[in-house]
Scaffold this active site. Sequence first.
Site, PDB file in Angstrom:
ATOM      1  N   VAL A 167       0.833  -1.205   0.000  1.00 40.48           N
ATOM      2  CA  VAL A 167       0.000   0.000   0.000  1.00 40.48           C
ATOM      3  C   VAL A 167       0.866   1.253   0.000  1.00 40.48           C
ATOM      4  O   VAL A 167       0.567   2.234  -0.698  1.00 40.48           O
ATOM      5  CB  VAL A 167      -0.970  -0.001   1.201  1.00 40.48           C
ATOM      6  CG1 VAL A 167      -1.787   1.282   1.225  1.00 40.48           C
ATOM      7  CG2 VAL A 167      -1.892  -1.208   1.135  1.00 40.48           C
ATOM      8  N   ASP A 168       1.935   1.242   0.767  1.00 39.60           N
ATOM      9  CA  ASP A 168       2.856   2.381   0.743  1.00 39.60           C
ATOM     10  C   ASP A 168       3.424   2.593  -0.657  1.00 39.60           C
ATOM     11  O   ASP A 168       3.496   3.728  -1.147  1.00 39.60           O
ATOM     12  CB  ASP A 168       4.009   2.150   1.719  1.00 39.60           C
ATOM     13  CG  ASP A 168       3.662   2.534   3.143  1.00 39.60           C
ATOM     14  OD1 ASP A 168       2.812   3.425   3.332  1.00 39.60           O
ATOM     15  OD2 ASP A 168       4.235   1.945   4.070  1.00 39.60           O
ATOM     16  N   TYR A 169       3.849   1.509  -1.292  1.00 40.49           N
ATOM     17  CA  TYR A 169       4.411   1.628  -2.631  1.00 40.49           C
ATOM     18  C   TYR A 169       3.362   2.136  -3.625  1.00 40.49           C
ATOM     19  O   TYR A 169       3.645   3.008  -4.460  1.00 40.49           O
ATOM     20  CB  TYR A 169       4.962   0.283  -3.106  1.00 40.49           C
ATOM     21  CG  TYR A 169       6.284  -0.094  -2.500  1.00 40.49           C
ATOM     22  CD1 TYR A 169       7.422   0.666  -2.733  1.00 40.49           C
ATOM     23  CD2 TYR A 169       6.408  -1.219  -1.692  1.00 40.49           C
ATOM     24  CE1 TYR A 169       8.639   0.316  -2.189  1.00 40.49           C
ATOM     25  CE2 TYR A 169       7.620  -1.580  -1.139  1.00 40.49           C
ATOM     26  CZ  TYR A 169       8.749  -0.810  -1.383  1.00 40.49           C
ATOM     27  OH  TYR A 169       9.954  -1.156  -0.834  1.00 40.49           O
TER      28      TYR A 169
END
Length: 396
Positions: A167-169
Amino acid sequence: MAGALSGLKVLDLSRFIAGPHCAMQLGDLGADVVKVERTRLGDDTRSLGPYIEGESIYFMMYNRNKRSLTLNFRNPAAQELLRRLVAETDILIENFRPGTMEKMGCGWEVLRSINPRLIMARISGYGQGNALSGNPCFDGIAQATCGLMDLTGQPDGAPSMAGTFVVDYASALYAAVGILAAVEQRHRTGVGQVVDVSLMGSATSLLMTAIPDHLVRGHRATRLGNRDRYAAPGNTFKAGDGVWVHMVAGNDAHFPRFVGMIGRPELLTDPRFATLEARMANVDAIEAIAAEWIGARSSDEVLQALHRAELPCARVQTVADVATSPYMREAGHVVDTVHPRAGVVPMQGLPIRLSETPAGIRMTAPVLGAHSGEVLADWLGMAPADIEAARGAGIV
């Protein structure tokens, strides 16, 4: 050769992964990225192990192609210096909890009055200006909240996080896309804008067909392990030598090749398997046939047969396999960088390849505050005496 984004000035005020990774992508493509960090401590991830020669590997993976400027954010003089830098900035990236920039006197209304061309990327857990905006949110929280965790893992097992911070990426890449769209719009209007990206919005975008499938058809998507959700057979199978092989051979183009490969042409007319819909209804049966054929052969034999049949397949590799793979080096997916303290540090290569304005790794992740004086002189034209005075006053 100058990169595609050469000439763009980026202030990276972000921490952890999503913001820094977004800024790093811009830096890889040629932008002048200045990472603004707290004095003494810097980005929180500088204190996260593992380490090489005392330098955080975690920090190095998300902060190459940046210069480091330290500011004491609690000092009003440092906040004023930040506003002066904003006047020279094309893009500002921040992922503080919503409201933090406003408390520093650096909210959007203030900053755009200083620089109407500014593009401000705001990456947060739940987005700006809603009931959950103030809640803390990390990647795992987003995976749990948006349903990704419930989609991941074995059918009879517990919900599971993905093996990396997906999700961060995704949020980092969405923010980069939004920034470049805002730059293009600015070419036409001369005016900047806010790019608002949330971990929850990014995570929800990864749910494939799950939301309409549930709301329209009443079907609940949940954990399937490694089984393909849309075609059968498609799963991870153990070969006779104990090696795991992932294979996708279930759509209407692939399935005839699969049955030909295993010498079972009669499966094409078997009513359980003759159509994709039928195979999905009888997925256990068709996967049992695949598992039996694969389990009777070595992984090399299986992969050779799958390649000959032009079926998507791969040996399931460990990180050790990937790190030492000749292909990964040849293709540039793993490269060596040289850090001033840590020495040679292998890391991920450049995922975007441009033929005329290639991306590049011009510098490794910076030592904390290594470029403070350089940036203040370059961007603001500050004299050495003024820079030293700012250091002496605890501003930088």
